[in-house]
Write an enzyme that holds these catalytic residues in place. Structure first.
Site, PDB file in Angstrom:
ATOM      1  CE1 TYR A  43      70.644  53.016 -31.099  1.00 29.01           C
ATOM      2  CE2 TYR A  43      71.634  55.277 -30.881  1.00 29.01           C
ATOM      3  CZ  TYR A  43      70.967  54.328 -31.452  1.00 29.01           C
ATOM      4  OH  TYR A  43      70.676  54.640 -32.784  1.00 29.01           O
TER       5      TYR A  43
ATOM      6  CE1 TYR B  37      65.193  54.172 -28.820  1.00 27.10           C
ATOM      7  CE2 TYR B  37      67.530  54.272 -28.433  1.00 27.10           C
ATOM      8  CZ  TYR B  37      66.469  53.910 -28.168  1.00 27.10           C
ATOM      9  OH  TYR B  37      65.972  52.944 -26.963  1.00 27.10           O
TER      10      TYR B  37
HETATM   11  P1  NAI Z   1      66.997  48.098 -40.766  1.00 25.59           P
HETATM   12  O1  NAI Z   1      67.985  47.089 -40.539  1.00 25.59           O
HETATM   13  O2  NAI Z   1      65.554  47.700 -41.607  1.00 25.59           O
HETATM   14  O3  NAI Z   1      67.466  49.130 -41.421  1.00 25.59           O
HETATM   15  C1  NAI Z   1      68.717  49.641 -41.630  1.00 25.59           C
HETATM   16  C2  NAI Z   1      69.242  49.706 -42.886  1.00 25.59           C
HETATM   17  O4  NAI Z   1      70.428  50.486 -43.104  1.00 25.59           O
HETATM   18  C3  NAI Z   1      69.554  48.260 -43.503  1.00 25.59           C
HETATM   19  O5  NAI Z   1      68.689  48.067 -44.437  1.00 25.59           O
HETATM   20  C4  NAI Z   1      71.091  48.278 -43.733  1.00 25.59           C
HETATM   21  O6  NAI Z   1      71.333  47.445 -44.919  1.00 25.59           O
HETATM   22  C5  NAI Z   1      71.255  49.848 -44.047  1.00 25.59           C
HETATM   23  N1  NAI Z   1      72.573  50.480 -44.386  1.00 25.59           N
HETATM   24  C6  NAI Z   1      73.655  50.121 -43.306  1.00 25.59           C
HETATM   25  N2  NAI Z   1      74.778  50.857 -43.685  1.00 25.59           N
HETATM   26  C7  NAI Z   1      74.391  51.443 -44.937  1.00 25.59           C
HETATM   27  C8  NAI Z   1      75.212  52.063 -45.852  1.00 25.59           C
HETATM   28  N3  NAI Z   1      76.306  52.582 -45.657  1.00 25.59           N
HETATM   29  N4  NAI Z   1      74.431  52.597 -47.151  1.00 25.59           N
HETATM   30  C9  NAI Z   1      73.146  52.163 -47.225  1.00 25.59           C
HETATM   31  N5  NAI Z   1      72.526  51.379 -46.320  1.00 25.59           N
HETATM   32  C10 NAI Z   1      73.071  51.152 -45.249  1.00 25.59           C
HETATM   33  O7  NAI Z   1      66.622  48.639 -39.263  1.00 25.59           O
HETATM   34  P2  NAI Z   1      65.914  49.885 -38.641  1.00 25.59           P
HETATM   35  O8  NAI Z   1      66.003  49.607 -37.128  1.00 25.59           O
HETATM   36  O9  NAI Z   1      64.610  49.956 -39.387  1.00 25.59           O
HETATM   37  O10 NAI Z   1      66.462  51.231 -39.050  1.00 25.59           O
HETATM   38  C11 NAI Z   1      66.247  52.201 -39.832  1.00 25.59           C
HETATM   39  C12 NAI Z   1      66.455  53.486 -38.998  1.00 25.59           C
HETATM   40  O11 NAI Z   1      65.561  53.471 -37.970  1.00 25.59           O
HETATM   41  C13 NAI Z   1      67.675  53.785 -38.475  1.00 25.59           C
HETATM   42  O12 NAI Z   1      68.187  55.064 -38.603  1.00 25.59           O
HETATM   43  C14 NAI Z   1      67.739  53.323 -37.162  1.00 25.59           C
HETATM   44  O13 NAI Z   1      68.576  54.156 -36.448  1.00 25.59           O
HETATM   45  C15 NAI Z   1      66.434  54.158 -36.808  1.00 25.59           C
HETATM   46  N6  NAI Z   1      65.750  53.645 -35.756  1.00 25.59           N
HETATM   47  C16 NAI Z   1      65.588  52.144 -35.408  1.00 25.59           C
HETATM   48  C17 NAI Z   1      64.886  51.948 -33.895  1.00 25.59           C
HETATM   49  C18 NAI Z   1      64.733  50.534 -33.820  1.00 25.59           C
HETATM   50  O14 NAI Z   1      64.530  50.263 -32.443  1.00 25.59           O
HETATM   51  N7  NAI Z   1      64.780  49.528 -34.719  1.00 25.59           N
HETATM   52  C19 NAI Z   1      64.445  52.971 -33.204  1.00 25.59           C
HETATM   53  C20 NAI Z   1      64.742  54.191 -33.323  1.00 25.59           C
HETATM   54  C21 NAI Z   1      65.315  54.559 -34.648  1.00 25.59           C
END
Ligand code: NAI
Length: 286
Positions: free
Chosen positions: A182, A172
């Site tokens: 953030y 991000y």
């Molecule tokens: P999401 O909630 O779908 O995905 C995050 C996942 O990480 C969840 O499934 C959670 O259970 C898992 N997780 C957390 N701690 C964990 C651990 N210790 N071991 C294994 N799994 C773990 O949310 P999202 O937003 O799709 O996130 C996916 C990636 O995208 C992340 O790296 C996030 O920072 C990145 N991202 C998200 C943005 C947004 O606006 N949603 C923007 C830019 C990047």
């Protein structure tokens, strides 16, 4: 086509991990997912009960198949790293072999090898706190879950990745520009992830002919993003100010991921690729 992907960080059908899984499945890849241990039960139950069937639909009308769901906690590399209270926690005690090393071993035993590794996970317990108020523990936890988790996954999966394979993560823009809110060291964690993308591209490229890239994605109302607290504002800001004034769909990130891990991107490695409707390019928006 004919490739196998392991996608870490899928626990519902709202996030980037799910969209990437779909894009890879649509391109013919076999899909394995790693689901955070505390979220495993509900994810598997929902999957079994058909709660995700609508969003499992691929462009050809078929439903995405997930060959296997692996419990994973990417902040622990080996069983010896797991503290007693976590071991005793009933959500963790109900699952087994969920440290990074064990998951890689289990995937190896089940399938032999993979071609694609996706890291779509992050966690920062103090994300709502400004950096100036972040504790050492919170900062290190953010780095552990959001940055080192990728180093560890690649470290452990590289030996079972077929040469010519690829890995990607999600980052991000708060890593390079100030995004107030953030917090908790998450901006630092993303900066580390992007820097590591370059160093790991070199090391994994030389060692295993594996490419390493990261997608800098625009805002999406995922479960993780809602925990930050102002995701709706970020989405609105992007809509108003980006060159492309449209909603950013998770599928657009999924499609870019599918491109990046495919032979179409065979010379792309060590890069941060923006999928954000162009918002990162703006200086002053009028
Ligand atoms: P999401 O909630 O779908 O995905 C995050 C996942 O990480 C969840 O499934 C959670 O259970 C898992 N997780 C957390 N701690 C964990 C651990 N210790 N071991 C294994 N799994 C773990 O949310 P999202 O937003 O799709 O996130 C996916 C990636 O995208 C992340 O790296 C996030 O920072 C990145 N991202 C998200 C943005 C947004 O606006 N949603 C923007 C830019 C990047």
């Amino acid at each position: 086509t004919g490739k196998r992907a392991f996608i870490a960080g899928v626990a519902d059908d709202n996030g980037y991990g799910w969209a990437i899984a779909k894009a890879l499945a649509a391109a013919g890849a076999e899909i394995l997912v790693g689901t955070w241990v505390p979220a495993l039960n509900i994810f598997e139950t929902s999957l079994r009960r058909g709660k995700f069937d609508e969003s499992r639909k691929l462009p050809d009308g078929s439903l995405m198949e997930i060959a296997k769901v692996y419990p994973l906690d990417a902040v622990y590399d080996i069983p010896e790293d797991v503290p007693e209270d976590v071991k005793a926690n009933k959500r963790y005690a109900g699952a087994s072999n969920w440290t990074v090393k064990e998951v890689a071993e289990t995937v190896k035993n089940d399938f032999g090898s993979i071609d694609i590794l996706v890291h779509s996970l992050a966690n920062g317990p103090e994300v709502t706190k400004p950096l100036l108020e972040t504790s050492r523990r919170g900062y290190l936890a953010a780095i552990s879950a959001s940055s080192y988790s990728f180093v560890s996954l690649l470290q452990h999966f590289l030996p079972i990745m077929n040469p010519g394979g690829a890995s990607i993560s999600l980052t991000y823009i708060a890593s390079e520009r100030i995004i107030p809110g953030y917090g908790g060291g998450m901006s630092s964690a993303k900066a580390a992830l992007e820097s590591d993308t370059r160093v790991l591209a070199y090391e994994a490229g030389r060692k295993g002919k594996i490419r390493v890239n990261t997608i800098s994605a625009g805002p999406l109302g995922s479960r993780a993003a809602k925990a930050i607290g102002f995701i709706e504002k970020m989405i609105e800001y992007s809509y108003v100010n980006a060159p492309l004034q449209k909603e950013l769909l998770a599928d657009e990130v999924g499609n870019t991921a599918a491109f990046l891990v495919s032979p179409l991107a065979s010379a792309v490695t060590g890069s941060t690729i923006y999928v954000d409707n162009g918002l990162n390019t703006m200086g002053l928006a009028l």
